[in-house]
Design an enzyme around this catalytic site. Structure first.
Site, PDB file in Angstrom:
ATOM      1  N   GLU A 280      23.777  -3.863  24.134  1.00  0.00           N
ATOM      2  CA  GLU A 280      22.351  -4.022  24.435  1.00  0.00           C
ATOM      3  C   GLU A 280      21.945  -3.144  25.619  1.00  0.00           C
ATOM      4  OE1 GLU A 280      20.457  -7.927  23.313  1.00  0.00           O
ATOM      5  OE2 GLU A 280      20.389  -8.039  25.495  1.00  0.00           O
ATOM      6  N   GLU A 283      21.448   0.265  24.407  1.00  0.00           N
ATOM      7  CA  GLU A 283      20.151   0.351  23.731  1.00  0.00           C
ATOM      8  C   GLU A 283      19.025   0.440  24.767  1.00  0.00           C
ATOM      9  OE1 GLU A 283      20.021  -3.101  21.201  1.00  0.00           O
ATOM     10  OE2 GLU A 283      18.514  -2.230  19.872  1.00  0.00           O
ATOM     11  N   CYS A 300      19.809 -12.638  21.143  1.00  0.00           N
ATOM     12  CA  CYS A 300      20.966 -13.542  20.961  1.00  0.00           C
ATOM     13  C   CYS A 300      20.588 -14.891  20.378  1.00  0.00           C
ATOM     14  CB  CYS A 300      21.641 -13.868  22.286  1.00  0.00           C
ATOM     15  SG  CYS A 300      21.698 -12.578  23.416  1.00  0.00           S
ATOM     16  N   GLU A 367      22.627 -10.978   5.567  1.00  0.00           N
ATOM     17  CA  GLU A 367      22.785  -9.681   6.238  1.00  0.00           C
ATOM     18  C   GLU A 367      23.873  -9.709   7.309  1.00  0.00           C
ATOM     19  OE1 GLU A 367      20.139 -11.598   6.236  1.00  0.00           O
ATOM     20  OE2 GLU A 367      19.187 -11.742   8.220  1.00  0.00           O
ATOM     21  N   CYS A 505      20.424 -21.771  26.269  1.00  0.00           N
ATOM     22  CA  CYS A 505      21.395 -22.434  25.382  1.00  0.00           C
ATOM     23  C   CYS A 505      21.908 -23.752  25.969  1.00  0.00           C
ATOM     24  CB  CYS A 505      22.578 -21.528  25.122  1.00  0.00           C
ATOM     25  SG  CYS A 505      22.103 -19.986  24.361  1.00  0.00           S
TER      26      CYS A 505
END
Ligand code: SF4
Ligand code: SF4
Ligand code: SF4
Length: 583
Positions: A280, A283, A300, A367, A505
């Site tokens: 990431e 990117e 995520c 996918e 999370c």
């Protein structure tokens, strides 16, 4: 704030004029019984269990919804009030299955606890009972309307916290039911699988789809090599399933418990998190240098990604194409690990233990399957499900010795640990991106301006003479605020972290139900869980993902360069525009 003077149970009290009777009573240490009330949600006043007597009349008012006024005299516990509450509860129980002994919520059910504390020891009424099939179309969430007591906490959390508005109360009277619009199956609705409805439901009317049987079967199958990975936030919350305080670091005992359960190898989703950071950050640096497709939106959180696909498909090109840490690690287990161990991928059964019900849905996304058409992750257990398995096996996790993860996919930097807390993904990415941008070692690793359990945070961060505008949102209602600014171009961010669940999370829809009278969504619980992750990070010598030696070895021996062809094929994905009304 203006004060008023009231009397509760013969005790005079001065309170804020905006206070409810329920809040005022708590100042005296009196917790008025309640059922539909939730401190983080709007007031519903549906169950009437919290009624009190006001001004000596037979005027019974719900204490959660009634504001105090000067001179008010309140009785919270008169014989008449106690009887009225029991009558109300008996009417709810009359229309409720007698299944406590076999129910997933047995021993942590708010309805059961209320019946106990109000002294309801028999069921007086026997009437017609509502009958509904269990709705299990969703990969993540099952809905048992027969156990629903119509408190509407799920409706409120889905609308007020998650801004998804998937649930509403349908039909009238005896036929009333809570469901998606037009009674659509959950799998065909806009549900983003976050599981917050499960968390706030006081009974077992919403539950995660149980994957424990599939895992028990795999563990008993001698042909299967069964491996497990645990998400960062598990270690800071699983102790609560065994009556420990929130924030106990249970990493070591959890590894040992997983080995006792029979897993062949125990890996750490944190390794996947380090890999996510490296990909990431690569990117991000590319986009910063080209000025193209900014802000980069983190990817995520599975619930957030489905929300993006339903409600903001025009912003999908901004999302990082990185798979989640779970899916990155699962992909490596079916490719890299399969190769170095000489075990065919079809014989490897990958289990993810996640704080998140949406990860069950993610595991089923075609996918994310391997090139050979195998699921990368074969089963996802929530933290709660792992607690059930450990209890079913009779393992005393609290007194277990500490175990260590297997290598090479079990070693992680501190940056990976903080993924579990809101702001952690962004902070971890900045630790790596800053060094890539400046070519200099980063000395101050703690980006404290993005740390908070608040739902929304914006900050300006200086890196190498450049000012990065960043934002962090947890809970999708907060995400909407940021996304609307991005969509309207009201604000130019460079990097935005979005987590579907409140607190990140650590507040996921699969975490243990709170104990000790605490509520789900309690900020203090999330703060304690997050603090444990930051402590683990601080204690590590390697705190930047790109310095993890096993990540470096993986790129050198298998993946090539970050963002290069094989890394891109295995570690990145794409998104699918979905109907705003479902599917
Ligand atoms: S939801 Fe609660 S009261 Fe209902 S069957 Fe389950 S444990 Fe019993
Ligand atoms: S799982 Fe989340 S989005 Fe789906 S109904 Fe429950 S709260 Fe709403
Ligand atoms: S499903 Fe649970 S939270 Fe929703 S209304 Fe029914 S009992 Fe309340």
């Amino acid at each position: 704030m203006e004060k008023v003077h009231i009397v509760i149970n013969d005790t005079p009290l001065e309170v804020d004029s905006q206070s409810t009777i329920m809040a005022a009573a708590e100042q005296l240490g009196i917790k008025i019984p309640r059922l539909c009330y939730h401190p983080q949600l709007s007031i519903e006043g549906a169950c009437r269990i919290c009624i009190v007597e006001v001004d000596g009349s037979k005027n019974y008012l719900p204490s959660c919804a009634t504001q105090v006024r000067e001179g008010m005299v309140v009785a919270t516990n008169s014989p008449e009030i106690r009887q009225a509450r029991r009558d109300l509860l008996e009417l709810i129980l009359d229309n409720h299955p007698r299944e406590c002994q076999t129910c997933e919520r047995d021993a942590n059910c708010e309805l059961q606890n209320l019946a106990y504390s109000l002294g309801v020891r028999e069921r007086l009424f026997e009437g017609r009972r509502k009958q509904h099939p269990i709705e299990s179309s969703s990969a993540s969430v099952i809905r048992n309307a027969e156990k629903c007591i119509l408190c509407r906490r799920c409706v409120r959390v889905c609308a007020e916290v998650q801004a998804v508005h998937n649930l509403s109360q349908l039909f009238r009277g005896f036929d009333t039911v809570v469901a998606p619009a037009f009674s659509a199956p959950m799998a065909e609705s806009v549900c983003i699988n976050c599981g917050q409805c499960i968390n706030v439901c006081p009974v077992a009317a919403f539950l995660e789809k149980n994957s424990t049987e599939a895992v028990w079967q795999a563990l008993a199958d001698p042909r299967k090599h069964v491996v497990v990975q645990i998400a960062p936030s598990i270690r800071a919350a699983i102790g609560e399933g065994f009556d420990l305080e929130p924030g106990a670091d249970m990493t070591g005992p959890t590894i040992t418990a997983l080995r006792r359960l029979g897993f062949d190898s125990v890996f750490d989703t944190n390794f996947g998190a380090d890999l996510t950071v490296v990909e990431e950050a690569t990117e991000l640096v590319k986009r910063l240098q080209s000025g193209d497709r900014l802000p980069l939106l983190t990817s995520c959180s599975s619930g957030w990604i489905k929300f993006l696909e339903h409600f903001y498909p025009d912003l999908m090109p901004l999302a990082s194409s990185c798979k989640s840490p779970m899916s990155m690690l699962s992909t490596l287990l079916k490719t890299y690990y399969s190769r170095i161990m000489g075990i065919p991928a079809q014989d490897i059964f990958v289990v993810g233990v996640m704080p998140c019900t949406a990860k069950k849905y993610e595991a089923e996304r075609p996918e994310l399957f391997t090139e050979a058409g195998l699921p990368s992750t074969d089963a996802v257990l929530t933290t709660r499900e792992l607690v059930w398995m450990i209890k079913a096996y009779g393992i005393d996790i609290v007194h277990l010795p500490s175990g260590t993860f297997d290598t090479p996919l079990g070693f992680s930097s501190g940056a990976a640990d903080i993924f579990g807390a809101t702001g952690g993904v962004l902070e971890a990415a900045l630790r790596t991106a800053a060094e890539k941008l400046t070519g200099e070692p980063l000395t101050e690793l703690n980006f404290t301006s993005v740390r908070s359990v608040e739902g929304l945070r914006e900050a300006s961060i200086e890196i190498g003479g450049q000012t990065l505008q960043v934002a962090v949102a947890n809970g999708l209602g907060n995400a909407r605020v940021i996304l609307d600014k991005v969509r309207s171009r009201e604000k130019s961010y460079h990097l935005v972290e979005i987590m579907a669940c409140p607190g990140g999370c650590i507040g996921g829809g699969g975490q243990p139900y709170p104990t000790g009278g605490r509520y789900v969504l309690d900020r203090e619980v999330n703060r304690l869980r997050a603090a444990a992750l930051y402590r683990i990070d601080e204690a590590k010598t390697i705190r930047k993902s790109h310095e993890n030696p096993y990540i470096q070895k993986l790129y050198a021996e298998f993946l090539g360069e970050p963002g290069a062809e094989l890394a891109h094929t295995l570690l990145h994905t794409h998104y699918i525009q979905r109907e705003p009304r479902g599917i």
